[in-house]
Every structure is written in structure tokens, then in C-alpha cells.
Write a protein that holds these residues in place. Structure first.
Motif, short mmCIF file in Angstrom:
data_model
loop_
_atom_site.label_atom_id
_atom_site.label_comp_id
_atom_site.label_asym_id
_atom_site.label_seq_id
_atom_site.Cartn_x
_atom_site.Cartn_y
_atom_site.Cartn_z
N GLN A 76 -1.77 31.28 61.95
CA GLN A 76 -1.34 32.01 60.76
C GLN A 76 -2.06 31.53 59.52
OE1 GLN A 76 2.85 31.14 61.20
NE2 GLN A 76 3.32 33.24 61.81
N LEU A 77 -2.27 30.21 59.42
CA LEU A 77 -2.97 29.66 58.26
C LEU A 77 -4.40 30.17 58.21
CD1 LEU A 77 -3.10 27.76 55.85
CD2 LEU A 77 -3.65 25.89 57.43
N LYS A 78 -5.08 30.22 59.34
CA LYS A 78 -6.45 30.73 59.39
C LYS A 78 -6.47 32.20 59.00
CE LYS A 78 -10.50 30.95 62.40
NZ LYS A 78 -10.79 32.38 62.23
N SER A 79 -5.50 32.96 59.49
CA SER A 79 -5.44 34.38 59.16
C SER A 79 -5.20 34.59 57.67
CB SER A 79 -4.33 35.07 59.97
OG SER A 79 -4.21 36.42 59.61
N GLU A 80 -4.30 33.78 57.08
CA GLU A 80 -4.01 33.88 55.65
C GLU A 80 -5.24 33.54 54.83
OE1 GLU A 80 -1.34 34.60 53.60
OE2 GLU A 80 -0.45 35.55 55.35
N SER A 81 -5.96 32.49 55.23
CA SER A 81 -7.14 32.07 54.48
C SER A 81 -8.24 33.11 54.53
CB SER A 81 -7.66 30.74 55.04
OG SER A 81 -6.67 29.74 54.88
#
Length: 241
Positions: A76-81
Motif C-alpha cells: 500500500q505504501l508503494k502504491s501511495e507513493s
């Protein structure tokens, strides 16, 4: 009518005419950047960033804070970034909203056509080893906030000559409330920053002053001197994945 009153009226009329001329003259219209708010944090912890860059082709946000979201997974963090591209409005203002972000203090920059820059509408910043980043705060973390009813210490920026490093060095030093008025001896804590940061990082994004003030006020820490030195010898250091 006295000459003094006539003179005052004349000056008042002149001032009004000058003001009208300035506000109506070509090129004097207010640009969107004049009243731009960035960053803007709402009650739910969502943060909106804005940048007036009418000639830019692409603007991205590089921001801390998403990683502090409770329960977020690496995926999720990678997708948000990756969803960091800002949207351009018809008025030339680029904007993006992230969050909700957990209460805390975070850093960010804009990437404008590949060039990293701070937020020109935000005077609050934090110095890293090789660049400066803007800061934003999501309220709700009392231990990070300067409290009105708490005695405050002081943080000084101190320059000194280092024979080991061969030149001028800088450190930040916290002294507890009342330090300048007494002669007692205090314990000293040396607080080191992380890789890529500087001695400025603890007093700014690290909120060392507020944390120490609050801990001392709550008797969870004894009054102490805290030395925050610069940990890097040169600016050549780079973090690599």
C-alpha cells in the motif's frame, strides 16, 4: 477652513487616488500565488499541497507521512507513493491531497519538471545534509507540541573550530528551563541524527525541544543538556537502496 485641515484633506485625497491607481493599473492584478495556502491540514488529518507553477509540465509530491499511517502495508505504501503526481488547475495551481496522516511532523518537497524544490508558500523547513525540505504538521500528538502551560528550554546553534575535522563545525545544544539562572551541574546527552540528516534535523522535524520540555515537565526526564552534533564529515554521503 484652516490651512492645516485643507492640507490634511489634500493628502488624504492624494493617498486615495494613488491607491486606486495601483489597484487598477495593468499588471497589478493579484496572481493565484498571492493567496495560495500550502500545506492545508483538515480535521481528519488529510493534507492538501499546492504549488503555483503555470509553466510547469509535471509536478510531483515527495512527502513523508504515508509511512506513519497505522496498519499500512509495504504494498500500500508503494502504491501511495506512486500516486504522487499533482493535478494542474486552470489557474496554474497544482494540487494533491494525501491522508489521513497520523499526527506528527513530516517533511516534503515538490519535484517540478525533475527539479526538487521546497514549497515557496511555506516558510517552515528542515535542513538535511544535501538539501532543505519543507515541513508540515498534523496536530494531535501532544508530546510533539509546544504547550503554553509548560516551561520551555532553549536551543542554540553553536559554531566551533574542529581540529579533527579541519574546519568550522556546527551543533545544536538544548538547555533546560531555568538553565541561565542557576549554577547547578546538569547531565549531558549526545543525540545523533540519522543517515543523510544534519544537526538541524532534531530541533526541526525531530521536535527535540518540545519533547524534552514536555518530558521534563511531566517528571519523566531529569533536566539535562542535550548536544545534537553534525554526524557527517562531508556532504558526499548518499543513501542508496
Amino acid at each position: 477652513m484652516s490651512s492645516r485641515i485643507r492640507c490634511s484633506l489634500h493628502l488624504a485625497r492624494t493617498a486615495l487616488l494613488l491607491c486606486a491607481a495601483l489597484t487598477s493599473a495593468p499588471g497589478q492584478q493579484r496572481a493565484p500565488n498571492d493567496t495560495l495556502r500550502s500545506p492545508e491540514v483538515d480535521a481528519q488529518g488529510r493534507v492538501t499541497f499546492r504549488l503555483y507553477a503555470p509553466q510547469a509540465q509535471e509536478v510531483k509530491l515527495q512527502a513523508e507521512g504515508r509511512d506513519a499511517t497505522p496498519g499500512i502495508t509495504p504494498e500500500q505504501l508503494k502504491s501511495e507513493s506512486e500516486r504522487s503526481s499533482m493535478t494542474k488547475g486552470t489557474d496554474g495551481v497544482w494540487s494533491i491531497q494525501i491522508g489521513p496522516i497520523q499526527p506528527g511532523v513530516y517533511r516534503y518537497t515538490f519535484l517540478v519538471d525533475g527539479v526538487q524544490t521546497t514549497d515557496p508558500r511555506n516558510p517552515v523547513s528542515s535542513e538535511s545534509l544535501n538539501f532543505t525540505r519543507s515541513m508540515y504538521e498534523v496536530p494531535g500528538a501532544p508530546f510533539l507540541e509546544y504547550q503554553a502551560d509548560v516551561a520551555h528550554g532553549a536551543i542554540a546553534s553553536v559554531w566551533y573550530q574542529s581540529a579533527v575535522a579541519g574546519g568550522l563545525r556546527r551543533m545544536h545544544v538544548y538547555t533546560p528551563p531555568g538553565y541561565e539562572h542557576d549554577s547547578q551541574r546538569y547531565p549531558v546527552l549526545y543525540l545523533l541524527h540519522g543517515g543523510g540528516d544534519t544537526d538541524d534535523s532534531w530541533p526541526t522535524v525531530g521536535r527535540a525541544g518540545a519533547i524534552l520540555d514536555n518530558l521534563i515537565a511531566e517528571h519523566q526526564a531529569v533536566p539535562m543538556i542535550v548536544v545534537m552534533p553534525a554526524g557527517h564529515i562531508s556532504r558526499d554521503f548518499q543513501l542508496r537502496s
